[in-house]
Design a protein around this motif. Structure first.
Motif, PDB file in Angstrom:
ATOM      1  N   MET A 286       0.850  -1.210  -0.041  1.00 52.70           N
ATOM      2  CA  MET A 286      -0.147  -0.008  -0.163  1.00 52.70           C
ATOM      3  C   MET A 286       1.080   1.321   0.093  1.00 52.70           C
ATOM      4  O   MET A 286       1.893   1.311   0.711  1.00 52.70           O
ATOM      5  N   PRO A 287       0.559   2.054  -1.060  1.00 46.47           N
ATOM      6  CA  PRO A 287       1.388   3.354  -0.899  1.00 46.47           C
ATOM      7  C   PRO A 287       1.428   4.265   0.215  1.00 46.47           C
ATOM      8  O   PRO A 287       0.263   4.338   0.727  1.00 46.47           O
ATOM      9  N   ARG A 288       2.332   4.807   0.505  1.00 48.52           N
ATOM     10  CA  ARG A 288       2.393   5.852   1.658  1.00 48.52           C
ATOM     11  C   ARG A 288       2.687   7.401   1.338  1.00 48.52           C
ATOM     12  O   ARG A 288       3.804   7.451   0.779  1.00 48.52           O
ATOM     13  N   ARG A 289       2.154   8.093   1.929  1.00 54.27           N
ATOM     14  CA  ARG A 289       2.489   9.624   1.714  1.00 54.27           C
ATOM     15  C   ARG A 289       2.718  10.536   2.897  1.00 54.27           C
ATOM     16  O   ARG A 289       1.781  10.315   3.855  1.00 54.27           O
ATOM     17  N   ARG A 290       3.366  11.762   2.702  1.00 50.61           N
ATOM     18  CA  ARG A 290       3.578  12.346   4.105  1.00 50.61           C
ATOM     19  C   ARG A 290       2.628  13.598   3.828  1.00 50.61           C
ATOM     20  O   ARG A 290       2.633  14.313   2.677  1.00 50.61           O
ATOM     21  N   LEU A 291       1.871  14.008   5.014  1.00 57.08           N
ATOM     22  CA  LEU A 291       1.043  15.179   5.023  1.00 57.08           C
ATOM     23  C   LEU A 291       1.647  16.286   5.879  1.00 57.08           C
ATOM     24  O   LEU A 291       2.364  15.931   7.058  1.00 57.08           O
ATOM     25  N   ASN A 292       1.488  17.444   5.412  1.00 61.21           N
ATOM     26  CA  ASN A 292       2.216  18.428   6.167  1.00 61.21           C
ATOM     27  C   ASN A 292       1.147  19.586   6.344  1.00 61.21           C
ATOM     28  O   ASN A 292       0.513  20.005   5.488  1.00 61.21           O
ATOM     29  N   CYS A 293       0.911  19.992   7.449  1.00 66.54           N
ATOM     30  CA  CYS A 293      -0.049  20.899   7.811  1.00 66.54           C
ATOM     31  C   CYS A 293       0.234  22.396   7.342  1.00 66.54           C
ATOM     32  O   CYS A 293       1.600  22.504   7.644  1.00 66.54           O
ATOM     33  N   SER A 294      -0.617  23.317   6.755  1.00 61.56           N
ATOM     34  CA  SER A 294      -0.273  24.340   6.198  1.00 61.56           C
ATOM     35  C   SER A 294      -0.550  25.304   7.305  1.00 61.56           C
ATOM     36  O   SER A 294      -0.045  26.604   7.241  1.00 61.56           O
ATOM     37  N   ARG A 295      -0.943  24.780   8.613  1.00 57.46           N
ATOM     38  CA  ARG A 295      -1.240  26.203   9.659  1.00 57.46           C
ATOM     39  C   ARG A 295      -0.207  25.940  10.681  1.00 57.46           C
ATOM     40  O   ARG A 295       0.570  26.722  11.166  1.00 57.46           O
ATOM     41  N   CYS A 296       0.093  24.723  11.336  1.00 54.86           N
ATOM     42  CA  CYS A 296       0.996  24.344  12.506  1.00 54.86           C
ATOM     43  C   CYS A 296       2.300  23.611  11.953  1.00 54.86           C
ATOM     44  O   CYS A 296       2.964  23.318  12.833  1.00 54.86           O
ATOM     45  N   ASN A 297       2.366  23.290  10.661  1.00 53.99           N
ATOM     46  CA  ASN A 297       3.636  22.516  10.193  1.00 53.99           C
ATOM     47  C   ASN A 297       3.533  21.280  10.647  1.00 53.99           C
ATOM     48  O   ASN A 297       4.843  20.578  10.658  1.00 53.99           O
ATOM     49  N   ALA A 298       2.612  20.642  11.368  1.00 57.20           N
ATOM     50  CA  ALA A 298       2.961  19.122  11.863  1.00 57.20           C
ATOM     51  C   ALA A 298       2.879  18.251  10.760  1.00 57.20           C
ATOM     52  O   ALA A 298       2.429  18.606   9.500  1.00 57.20           O
ATOM     53  N   SER A 299       3.799  17.140  10.684  1.00 54.81           N
ATOM     54  CA  SER A 299       3.792  16.337   9.630  1.00 54.81           C
ATOM     55  C   SER A 299       3.429  14.770  10.205  1.00 54.81           C
ATOM     56  O   SER A 299       3.770  14.436  11.153  1.00 54.81           O
ATOM     57  N   ARG A 300       2.659  14.001   9.313  1.00 48.25           N
ATOM     58  CA  ARG A 300       2.451  12.534   9.439  1.00 48.25           C
ATOM     59  C   ARG A 300       2.557  11.750   8.014  1.00 48.25           C
ATOM     60  O   ARG A 300       2.194  12.370   7.039  1.00 48.25           O
ATOM     61  N   ILE A 301       2.486  10.438   8.352  1.00 37.96           N
ATOM     62  CA  ILE A 301       2.414   9.591   7.284  1.00 37.96           C
ATOM     63  C   ILE A 301       1.139   9.021   7.334  1.00 37.96           C
ATOM     64  O   ILE A 301       0.625   8.600   8.276  1.00 37.96           O
ATOM     65  N   VAL A 302       0.540   8.770   6.041  1.00 34.91           N
ATOM     66  CA  VAL A 302      -0.815   8.131   5.755  1.00 34.91           C
ATOM     67  C   VAL A 302      -0.623   7.280   4.641  1.00 34.91           C
ATOM     68  O   VAL A 302       0.128   7.078   3.858  1.00 34.91           O
ATOM     69  N   ASP A 303      -1.659   6.013   4.846  1.00 29.44           N
ATOM     70  CA  ASP A 303      -1.672   5.011   3.774  1.00 29.44           C
ATOM     71  C   ASP A 303      -2.778   5.531   2.801  1.00 29.44           C
ATOM     72  O   ASP A 303      -3.820   5.946   3.272  1.00 29.44           O
ATOM     73  N   LEU A 304      -2.389   5.110   1.645  1.00 32.02           N
ATOM     74  CA  LEU A 304      -3.535   5.444   0.409  1.00 32.02           C
ATOM     75  C   LEU A 304      -4.082   4.033   0.002  1.00 32.02           C
ATOM     76  O   LEU A 304      -3.431   3.177  -0.136  1.00 32.02           O
ATOM     77  N   GLU A 305      -5.417   4.102  -0.085  1.00 31.27           N
ATOM     78  CA  GLU A 305      -6.152   2.804  -0.644  1.00 31.27           C
ATOM     79  C   GLU A 305      -5.952   2.678  -2.285  1.00 31.27           C
ATOM     80  O   GLU A 305      -6.722   3.686  -2.632  1.00 31.27           O
ATOM     81  N   PRO A 306      -5.389   1.847  -2.651  1.00 27.56           N
ATOM     82  CA  PRO A 306      -5.157   1.685  -4.326  1.00 27.56           C
ATOM     83  C   PRO A 306      -6.535   1.577  -4.926  1.00 27.56           C
ATOM     84  O   PRO A 306      -7.549   0.702  -4.308  1.00 27.56           O
ATOM     85  N   GLY A 307      -6.925   2.364  -5.969  1.00 27.04           N
ATOM     86  CA  GLY A 307      -8.069   2.253  -6.704  1.00 27.04           C
ATOM     87  C   GLY A 307      -9.159   2.942  -6.014  1.00 27.04           C
ATOM     88  O   GLY A 307     -10.337   3.141  -6.505  1.00 27.04           O
ATOM     89  N   GLN A 308      -8.822   3.843  -4.944  1.00 25.23           N
ATOM     90  CA  GLN A 308      -9.879   4.723  -4.234  1.00 25.23           C
ATOM     91  C   GLN A 308      -9.760   6.237  -4.594  1.00 25.23           C
ATOM     92  O   GLN A 308      -8.618   6.466  -4.841  1.00 25.23           O
ATOM     93  N   PRO A 309     -10.765   7.010  -4.612  1.00 27.12           N
ATOM     94  CA  PRO A 309     -10.632   8.329  -4.804  1.00 27.12           C
ATOM     95  C   PRO A 309      -9.872   9.137  -3.769  1.00 27.12           C
ATOM     96  O   PRO A 309      -9.879   8.500  -2.608  1.00 27.12           O
ATOM     97  N   LEU A 310      -8.835   9.725  -4.285  1.00 29.47           N
ATOM     98  CA  LEU A 310      -7.870  10.291  -3.531  1.00 29.47           C
ATOM     99  C   LEU A 310      -8.576  11.227  -2.535  1.00 29.47           C
ATOM    100  O   LEU A 310      -9.311  12.387  -2.859  1.00 29.47           O
ATOM    101  N   ARG A 311      -8.240  11.451  -1.145  1.00 34.23           N
ATOM    102  CA  ARG A 311      -8.532  12.538  -0.157  1.00 34.23           C
ATOM    103  C   ARG A 311      -7.483  12.924   0.598  1.00 34.23           C
ATOM    104  O   ARG A 311      -6.808  12.080   1.191  1.00 34.23           O
ATOM    105  N   VAL A 312      -7.451  14.294   1.034  1.00 28.90           N
ATOM    106  CA  VAL A 312      -6.435  14.744   1.748  1.00 28.90           C
ATOM    107  C   VAL A 312      -7.068  15.137   3.068  1.00 28.90           C
ATOM    108  O   VAL A 312      -7.740  16.300   3.024  1.00 28.90           O
ATOM    109  N   PRO A 313      -6.864  14.482   4.173  1.00 26.12           N
ATOM    110  CA  PRO A 313      -7.478  14.817   5.424  1.00 26.12           C
ATOM    111  C   PRO A 313      -6.769  16.074   6.097  1.00 26.12           C
ATOM    112  O   PRO A 313      -5.630  16.343   5.849  1.00 26.12           O
ATOM    113  N   ASP A 314      -7.670  16.848   6.863  1.00 25.41           N
ATOM    114  CA  ASP A 314      -7.192  17.822   7.564  1.00 25.41           C
ATOM    115  C   ASP A 314      -6.103  17.348   8.481  1.00 25.41           C
ATOM    116  O   ASP A 314      -6.158  16.242   9.003  1.00 25.41           O
TER     117      ASP A 314
END
Length: 266
Positions: free
Chosen positions: A1-29
């Motif tokens: 399962m592919p993994r991607r890094r999320l960076n918050c535009s407000r507080c600069n916090a960072s975390r790694i999320v898993d992407l579900e192959p074949g599913q519409p992509l969503r970028v959580p807050d």
């Protein structure tokens, strides 16, 4: 399962999320402050749920751009194309697949590990004609349950730096193909696939890169042997290649020449 890094535009916090192959992509807050996050894609762009200040649209594909371009939006398709051409990518051809595979490649790039084995080995196959072989690939993918038939426009960066024979091979994949109907094909091998980017095709794209492509079905290794054989037999290389591909050797060579040629290719 592919993994991607999320960076918050407000507080600069960072975390790694898993992407579900074949599913519409969503970028959580952001989980901490609820701010809008930016997803690092590692393919010359980032994704964000909403436009971010100071970020050019052609350098950032948001979720809606991906989904709506797949749904047929010409405007988003144009923005995505501009994003790549502005970074030095050149259009080369078309790839037919199901919508699920199309979405995965638009999000994560062309993964060499998922390449198929075709007429010229394992690789990523691209056709020169929108109405040619890529259309058949897309139809077959839909019948197999891989999502709606989709044709993608394929862009390659610095094609001239790639080596024919090791990075790619091209020509007709079947000696019986009619180029005017099926088009020519190119297959990219291994890490050369990392130079590729895809967007939904409009069908009007064209590429001058095919001008150097041979109009026969010989593989790269076979081509060197044909050149040697043509010199030995005292015939033109192009003629010999054509006779081999069309199965007409017996009409142009005598029995002694045919016997030597058969031994040469053993």
């Amino acid at each position: 399962m592919p993994r991607r890094r999320l960076n918050c535009s407000r507080c600069n916090a960072s975390r790694i999320v898993d992407l579900e192959p074949g599913q519409p992509l969503r970028v959580p807050d952001c989980l901490g402050c609820g701010g809008e996050a930016v997803m690092e894609m590692g393919l010359d762009f980032s994704l964000t749920q909403l436009p971010q200040p100071g970020v050019s649209r052609i350098d950032r594909w948001d979720v809606r751009m991906l989904e709506r371009s797949l749904a047929g939006s010409a405007g988003y398709r144009k923005l995505m194309t501009l994003s790549y051409t502005s970074k030095g990518y050149d259009f080369i051809g078309f790839h037919g697949c199901g919508a699920n595979s199309a979405r995965a490649m638009m999000i994560g790039g062309v993964d060499p590990a998922r390449n198929v084995v075709g007429a010229r080995g394992r690789g990523f196959y691209v056709g020169s004609l929108y109405t040619g072989i890529p259309a058949d690939w897309a139809t077959k993918a839909e019948r197999k349950g891989h999502g709606k038939a989709t044709r993608l426009a394929v862009y390659v960066k610095n094609f001239g730096e790639l080596t024919w024979g090791s990075d790619y091979d091209w020509g007709k994949m079947d000696g019986d193909d009619e180029v005017a109907e099926t088009g020519l094909e190119i297959v990219f091998f291994g890490d050369a696939c990392k130079r590729l980017r895809v967007v939904p095709a409009m069908g009007l794209e064209s590429s001058a890169l095919w001008q150097a492509c041979p109009q026969d079905s010989l593989g790269f290794g076979e081509r060197a042997k044909v050149k040697q054989a043509a010199t030995h037999l005292g015939v033109k290389e192009a003629d010999l290649a054509g006779w081999i591909c069309k199965g007409k050797l017996h009409k142009h060579l005598n029995e002694t020449q045919l016997a030597w040629l058969e031994r040469f290719f053993e």
